[in-house]
Scaffold this active site. Structure first.
Site, mmCIF file in Angstrom:
data_model
loop_
_atom_site.group_PDB
_atom_site.id
_atom_site.type_symbol
_atom_site.label_atom_id
_atom_site.label_comp_id
_atom_site.label_asym_id
_atom_site.label_seq_id
_atom_site.Cartn_x
_atom_site.Cartn_y
_atom_site.Cartn_z
ATOM 1 N N LYS A 136 104.691 5.097 48.107
ATOM 2 C CA LYS A 136 106.093 4.734 48.341
ATOM 3 C C LYS A 136 106.968 5.962 48.582
ATOM 4 O O LYS A 136 108.034 5.850 49.181
ATOM 5 C CB LYS A 136 106.618 3.906 47.176
ATOM 6 C CG LYS A 136 105.946 2.535 47.145
ATOM 7 C CD LYS A 136 106.646 1.552 46.275
ATOM 8 C CE LYS A 136 106.056 0.162 46.426
ATOM 9 N NZ LYS A 136 104.658 0.086 45.922
HETATM 10 C C1 LIG Z 1 103.715 -0.786 46.455
HETATM 11 C C2 LIG Z 1 102.304 -0.456 46.265
HETATM 12 C C3 LIG Z 1 101.282 -1.187 46.930
HETATM 13 C C4 LIG Z 1 101.559 -2.374 47.818
HETATM 14 O O1 LIG Z 1 102.223 -2.005 49.006
HETATM 15 P P1 LIG Z 1 102.963 -3.110 49.886
HETATM 16 O O2 LIG Z 1 103.647 -2.372 50.960
HETATM 17 O O3 LIG Z 1 103.927 -3.794 48.956
HETATM 18 O O4 LIG Z 1 101.917 -4.028 50.385
HETATM 19 C C5 LIG Z 1 99.979 -0.784 46.718
HETATM 20 N N1 LIG Z 1 99.669 0.237 45.901
HETATM 21 C C6 LIG Z 1 100.621 0.947 45.253
HETATM 22 C C7 LIG Z 1 100.207 2.062 44.353
HETATM 23 C C8 LIG Z 1 101.966 0.644 45.408
HETATM 24 O O5 LIG Z 1 102.894 1.355 44.741
#
Ligand SMILES: *Cc1c(COP(=O)(O)O)cnc(C)c1O
Length: 462
Positions: A109
């Site tokens: 993120k």
């Molecule tokens: C947010 C997140 C996901 C999922 O990503 P999306 O874009 O919501 O599908 C997977 N792994 C981690 C570690 C995350 O923080």
């Protein structure tokens, strides 16, 4: 480039407005009116560094920020990453792993939120405004949002989280941030309480306007845009069409890959990987999108039953017809279930796999034993899904598995699955240096007025 709503009832708007707006006024998600075809640019792009490539891609979608300023924002965002390749690609023999977790909070993120924080700050600075970001987190997103906003002049952030409902480490990643524009609110209640308080706060339009509240949630178009670059980056280094395995929750990360294919970048197949929260896997297999109960797993950032970004995919799938999107979403909202009924399957190029909790632990152990690689539980879900559908990928194509978190973010799950030999891999200097003594937080009851009063007292005004 203008942005339109997936529900068709919003006046098209330029990028800056789309970013600051978040959710479209008609309740839909904002999407670019077209996906520029870049097939004839790929040869030239092979020479570019990762940052230069990201700058090229941003420029395609942003025409209302001067190019030099936009380039500077994008370049600056990646200075927060501590790996020389920013998003290193690790070859494990049978498959590759694209590590997206070298940013300040060790989850993928950061790629989007480091950029988004800077874009917000820039746009607000231009108009002399200030925004108070308010969000709720069950753990991971909160710290990435905080690190995107901390110390930025024109932004403050309030993050609500369930008191005692996150891991101590996750909480510390938020509360140990010393910047004065960061406010961590530990709510005596559940994550659902936090979300419903958040919803009521934003629903009070007078309060929202008075305190200039904003959001950086996963439906923001700039987050998808920031995530496109790493897919293009990998494709430029692939022999044939790439195969991506993506662990999925809100369908944001995998949607960026699907959008990149729509730009003429050669991608062969997608492996959509979920944990026990398998609404998306069921949808892609059966065409029926049906809400279920949320299961808690060792990959908590994917413990989601309603994937907020799926609407962008549906818009593409339904031939960009907003009426079909509206019908589907309305049906889902009223009955908790909606279906794609045109007899064509949802998407032939997507292999959807749900990996159960015990299989995730087994996979983590096996990946470590065979390849000497320590994957966090989210990344392991993706790798395991890729291994299950390996027979469908063309010979010689190694799937690229997206690693979304550093194992040190989930040390208990990693050590429990793999054993104490993973103890070193489950540590990271960025986490070791967090100082519990300097943690700051406010503990509040699960009460809308208490939270609004706190925000009212601490929001910056301008
Ligand atoms: C947010 C997140 C996901 C999922 O990503 P999306 O874009 O919501 O599908 C997977 N792994 C981690 C570690 C995350 O923080």
């Amino acid at each position: 480039m203008r942005y339109v709503s997936t529900r068709g009832d919003t006046v098209p708007m330029p990028f800056s407005q789309a970013v600051l707006t978040g959710l479209a006024p008609d309740g839909g998600l904002l999407v670019p009116e077209r996906f520029p075809d870049v097939a004839d640019k790929l040869d030239a792009w092979r020479e570019l560094s990762y940052v230069e490539l990201a700058q090229e891609i941003f420029r395609l979608y942003v025409d209302d920020i001067p190019a030099a300023d936009l380039d500077a924002i994008v370049a600056d965002a990646f200075t927060a990453f501590d790996h020389p390749d920013i998003v290193p690609l690790v070859d494990l023999g049978d498959f590759k792993v694209l590590e997206l977790f070298h940013g300040p909070t060790l989850s993928f993120k950061d790629v989007a939120l480091q950029t988004l924080g800077r874009v917000f700050d820039y746009l607000l600075g231009k108009s002399g405004q200030h925004l108070n970001i308010v969000g709720a987190t069950s753990g991971d997103t909160g710290s990435a949002a905080i690190y995107g906003v901390r110390g930025r002049e024109n932004l403050s952030i309030f993050v609500l989280y369930p008191n005692g409902g996150t891991s101590a480490l996750q909480e510390l990643q938020m509360t140990a941030v010393p910047d004065a524009n960061v406010h961590c609110l530990a709510i005596d209640g559940s994550f659902d309480d936090c979300q419903s308080i958040l919803k009521s706060t934003f629903g009070d339009l007078a309060f929202k306007a008075r305190h200039r509240l904003g959001a950086v949630n996963s439906i923001n178009w700039a987050r998808v845009l920031a995530q496109m670059s790493y897919y293009v980056h990998v494709c430029l280094r692939s022999e044939g069409p790439a195969v991506f395995a993506v662990p999925t929750g809100n369908f944001g990360n995998i949607f960026a890959a699907i959008a990149v294919r729509g730009m003429g970048v050669p991608i062969g197949r997608f492996v959509l990987a979920t944990n026990d929260n398998d609404i998306l896997a069921r949808f892609f297999r059966t065409g029926v999108y049906r809400r279920g109960a949320v299961h808690q797993t060792i990959s908590p950032s994917m413990d989601i039953q309603v994937a907020s970004n799926l609407e962008r995919f549906l818009w593409l799938r339904f031939g960009r017809n907003p009426e079909r999107v509206k019908r589907f979403m309305a049906e889902f909202a009223t009955s908790g279930e909606a279906a794609v009924v045109d007899g064509k399957g949802v998407d032939d190029s997507v292999d959807a796999v749900a990996v159960a909790e015990t299989d995730t632990r087994t996979a983590m152990r096996d990946i470590h034993r065979r390849y000497g690689y320590v994957a966090d539980p989210h990344s392991a879900v993706g790798i395991e899904a890729a291994r299950r559908v390996a027979s469908k990928t063309p010979d010689g194509t190694k799937p690229v598995c997206i690693a979304t978190a550093h194992p040190a973010k989930f040390p208990d799950a990693v050590i429990e699955a793999i054993g104490s030999s993973a103890r070193d891999a489950a540590r990271h200097p960025r986490l070791d240096c967090l100082d519990a003594a300097s943690a700051r937080r406010a503990v509040l009851p699960a009460d809308i007025e208490a939270v609004k009063n706190y925000i009212g007292d601490h929001a910056s005004r301008q």
